[in-house]
Design a protein around this motif. Sequence first.
Motif, PDB file in Angstrom:
ATOM      1  N   VAL A 199       6.857   7.634   3.151  1.00 58.38           N
ATOM      2  CA  VAL A 199       7.958   7.302   4.064  1.00 58.38           C
ATOM      3  C   VAL A 199       9.096   6.642   3.278  1.00 58.38           C
ATOM      4  O   VAL A 199      10.268   6.990   3.450  1.00 58.38           O
ATOM      5  CB  VAL A 199       7.470   6.372   5.208  1.00 58.38           C
ATOM      6  CG1 VAL A 199       8.633   5.752   5.948  1.00 58.38           C
ATOM      7  CG2 VAL A 199       6.588   7.134   6.176  1.00 58.38           C
TER       8      VAL A 199
ATOM      9  N   TYR B   9      12.880  16.300   2.581  1.00 61.97           N
ATOM     10  CA  TYR B   9      12.837  14.935   3.096  1.00 61.97           C
ATOM     11  C   TYR B   9      12.183  14.882   4.466  1.00 61.97           C
ATOM     12  O   TYR B   9      11.386  13.996   4.752  1.00 61.97           O
ATOM     13  CB  TYR B   9      14.241  14.331   3.189  1.00 61.97           C
ATOM     14  CG  TYR B   9      15.048  14.432   1.923  1.00 61.97           C
ATOM     15  CD1 TYR B   9      14.501  14.107   0.692  1.00 61.97           C
ATOM     16  CD2 TYR B   9      16.361  14.858   1.951  1.00 61.97           C
ATOM     17  CE1 TYR B   9      15.240  14.197  -0.470  1.00 61.97           C
ATOM     18  CE2 TYR B   9      17.114  14.946   0.800  1.00 61.97           C
ATOM     19  CZ  TYR B   9      16.542  14.621  -0.406  1.00 61.97           C
ATOM     20  OH  TYR B   9      17.273  14.711  -1.554  1.00 61.97           O
ATOM     21  N   PHE B  10      12.527  15.830   5.304  1.00 61.08           N
ATOM     22  CA  PHE B  10      12.004  15.823   6.672  1.00 61.08           C
ATOM     23  C   PHE B  10      10.540  16.252   6.708  1.00 61.08           C
ATOM     24  O   PHE B  10       9.753  15.703   7.474  1.00 61.08           O
ATOM     25  CB  PHE B  10      12.870  16.712   7.558  1.00 61.08           C
ATOM     26  CG  PHE B  10      14.302  16.249   7.612  1.00 61.08           C
ATOM     27  CD1 PHE B  10      14.637  15.068   8.242  1.00 61.08           C
ATOM     28  CD2 PHE B  10      15.300  16.972   6.992  1.00 61.08           C
ATOM     29  CE1 PHE B  10      15.945  14.614   8.279  1.00 61.08           C
ATOM     30  CE2 PHE B  10      16.609  16.537   7.026  1.00 61.08           C
ATOM     31  CZ  PHE B  10      16.934  15.354   7.665  1.00 61.08           C
TER      32      PHE B  10
ATOM     33  N   GLY C 277       3.102  14.426   1.187  1.00 64.05           N
ATOM     34  CA  GLY C 277       4.301  13.659   1.502  1.00 64.05           C
ATOM     35  C   GLY C 277       4.955  13.062   0.275  1.00 64.05           C
ATOM     36  O   GLY C 277       6.171  12.921   0.213  1.00 64.05           O
TER      37      GLY C 277
ATOM     38  N   LEU D 166       8.596  13.310   5.373  1.00 66.03           N
ATOM     39  CA  LEU D 166       8.525  12.248   6.376  1.00 66.03           C
ATOM     40  C   LEU D 166       7.488  12.572   7.440  1.00 66.03           C
ATOM     41  O   LEU D 166       6.696  11.711   7.832  1.00 66.03           O
ATOM     42  CB  LEU D 166       9.904  12.028   7.001  1.00 66.03           C
ATOM     43  CG  LEU D 166      10.077  10.792   7.869  1.00 66.03           C
ATOM     44  CD1 LEU D 166       9.808   9.536   7.063  1.00 66.03           C
ATOM     45  CD2 LEU D 166      11.476  10.754   8.449  1.00 66.03           C
TER      46      LEU D 166
ATOM     47  N   TRP E  70       8.906  15.569  -1.131  1.00 66.96           N
ATOM     48  CA  TRP E  70      10.216  14.949  -0.878  1.00 66.96           C
ATOM     49  C   TRP E  70      11.225  15.304  -1.956  1.00 66.96           C
ATOM     50  O   TRP E  70      12.432  15.127  -1.767  1.00 66.96           O
ATOM     51  CB  TRP E  70      10.091  13.429  -0.748  1.00 66.96           C
ATOM     52  CG  TRP E  70       9.814  12.725  -2.033  1.00 66.96           C
ATOM     53  CD1 TRP E  70       8.592  12.482  -2.579  1.00 66.96           C
ATOM     54  CD2 TRP E  70      10.768  12.186  -2.937  1.00 66.96           C
ATOM     55  NE1 TRP E  70       8.738  11.831  -3.767  1.00 66.96           N
ATOM     56  CE2 TRP E  70      10.061  11.637  -4.018  1.00 66.96           C
ATOM     57  CE3 TRP E  70      12.159  12.114  -2.945  1.00 66.96           C
ATOM     58  CZ2 TRP E  70      10.690  11.028  -5.083  1.00 66.96           C
ATOM     59  CZ3 TRP E  70      12.784  11.499  -4.021  1.00 66.96           C
ATOM     60  CH2 TRP E  70      12.057  10.964  -5.068  1.00 66.96           C
TER      61      TRP E  70
ATOM     62  N   ALA F 114      10.844   9.268   1.087  1.00 68.47           N
ATOM     63  CA  ALA F 114      11.636  10.210   1.885  1.00 68.47           C
ATOM     64  C   ALA F 114      12.944   9.559   2.341  1.00 68.47           C
ATOM     65  O   ALA F 114      14.008  10.179   2.285  1.00 68.47           O
ATOM     66  CB  ALA F 114      10.835  10.699   3.081  1.00 68.47           C
ATOM     67  N   ILE F 115      12.864   8.310   2.776  1.00 64.00           N
ATOM     68  CA  ILE F 115      14.076   7.616   3.223  1.00 64.00           C
ATOM     69  C   ILE F 115      15.025   7.372   2.047  1.00 64.00           C
ATOM     70  O   ILE F 115      16.237   7.622   2.154  1.00 64.00           O
ATOM     71  CB  ILE F 115      13.712   6.290   3.935  1.00 64.00           C
ATOM     72  CG1 ILE F 115      13.028   6.606   5.270  1.00 64.00           C
ATOM     73  CG2 ILE F 115      14.945   5.420   4.142  1.00 64.00           C
ATOM     74  CD1 ILE F 115      12.437   5.400   5.959  1.00 64.00           C
TER      75      ILE F 115
ATOM     76  N   ALA G  53       4.022  12.215   5.869  1.00 64.87           N
ATOM     77  CA  ALA G  53       3.709  10.811   5.622  1.00 64.87           C
ATOM     78  C   ALA G  53       3.359  10.075   6.910  1.00 64.87           C
ATOM     79  O   ALA G  53       2.397   9.298   6.947  1.00 64.87           O
ATOM     80  CB  ALA G  53       4.881  10.133   4.923  1.00 64.87           C
ATOM     81  N   ILE G  54       4.095  10.349   7.964  1.00 60.02           N
ATOM     82  CA  ILE G  54       3.797   9.696   9.246  1.00 60.02           C
ATOM     83  C   ILE G  54       2.442  10.161   9.770  1.00 60.02           C
ATOM     84  O   ILE G  54       1.641   9.367  10.272  1.00 60.02           O
ATOM     85  CB  ILE G  54       4.930   9.953  10.256  1.00 60.02           C
ATOM     86  CG1 ILE G  54       6.181   9.191   9.824  1.00 60.02           C
ATOM     87  CG2 ILE G  54       4.509   9.565  11.665  1.00 60.02           C
ATOM     88  CD1 ILE G  54       7.422   9.525  10.618  1.00 60.02           C
TER      89      ILE G  54
ATOM     90  N   TRP H 277       2.690   5.469   3.671  1.00 61.22           N
ATOM     91  CA  TRP H 277       3.792   4.495   3.671  1.00 61.22           C
ATOM     92  C   TRP H 277       4.686   4.658   2.449  1.00 61.22           C
ATOM     93  O   TRP H 277       5.910   4.533   2.541  1.00 61.22           O
ATOM     94  CB  TRP H 277       3.259   3.065   3.764  1.00 61.22           C
ATOM     95  CG  TRP H 277       2.946   2.677   5.168  1.00 61.22           C
ATOM     96  CD1 TRP H 277       1.725   2.432   5.694  1.00 61.22           C
ATOM     97  CD2 TRP H 277       3.876   2.522   6.243  1.00 61.22           C
ATOM     98  NE1 TRP H 277       1.838   2.132   7.030  1.00 61.22           N
ATOM     99  CE2 TRP H 277       3.150   2.172   7.396  1.00 61.22           C
ATOM    100  CE3 TRP H 277       5.258   2.651   6.349  1.00 61.22           C
ATOM    101  CZ2 TRP H 277       3.758   1.947   8.631  1.00 61.22           C
ATOM    102  CZ3 TRP H 277       5.858   2.422   7.588  1.00 61.22           C
ATOM    103  CH2 TRP H 277       5.099   2.070   8.708  1.00 61.22           C
TER     104      TRP H 277
END
Length: 112
Positions: A85, A40-41, A29, A44, A33, A88-89, A47-48, A82
Amino acid sequence: MSYQPPPVVQPAQPNNSKAVTSLVLGIVGLVIWIIPLIGYFIALGCAIAAIVLGSKAKKEISASGGTQGGAGLATAGFVLGWIGVAFAIIGFVFGVLIGISMLGSGFGGAEL
């Protein structure tokens, strides 16, 4: 000089497989990215998954009564998840902002 038997070595605890998977997904993750748009997706999602698996692994390890190891791996995967995440955002937001600025400037072409 008296003979002393060699010390008894305890076998290592096997690592929880969810902890190892959480760490691997957390690393993926963080790395993936960088790829524009689809990265990015994917980052994400990885990472989740790292966050969820790391949390489950920590619960399983503490409930195992010392028969499973890998608590540090689970924590590292959870934290990397985390961070992934957040990256990625941030990467997605910057990608959108760059795309908007390119649309506003006519893709950098000179006006005649």
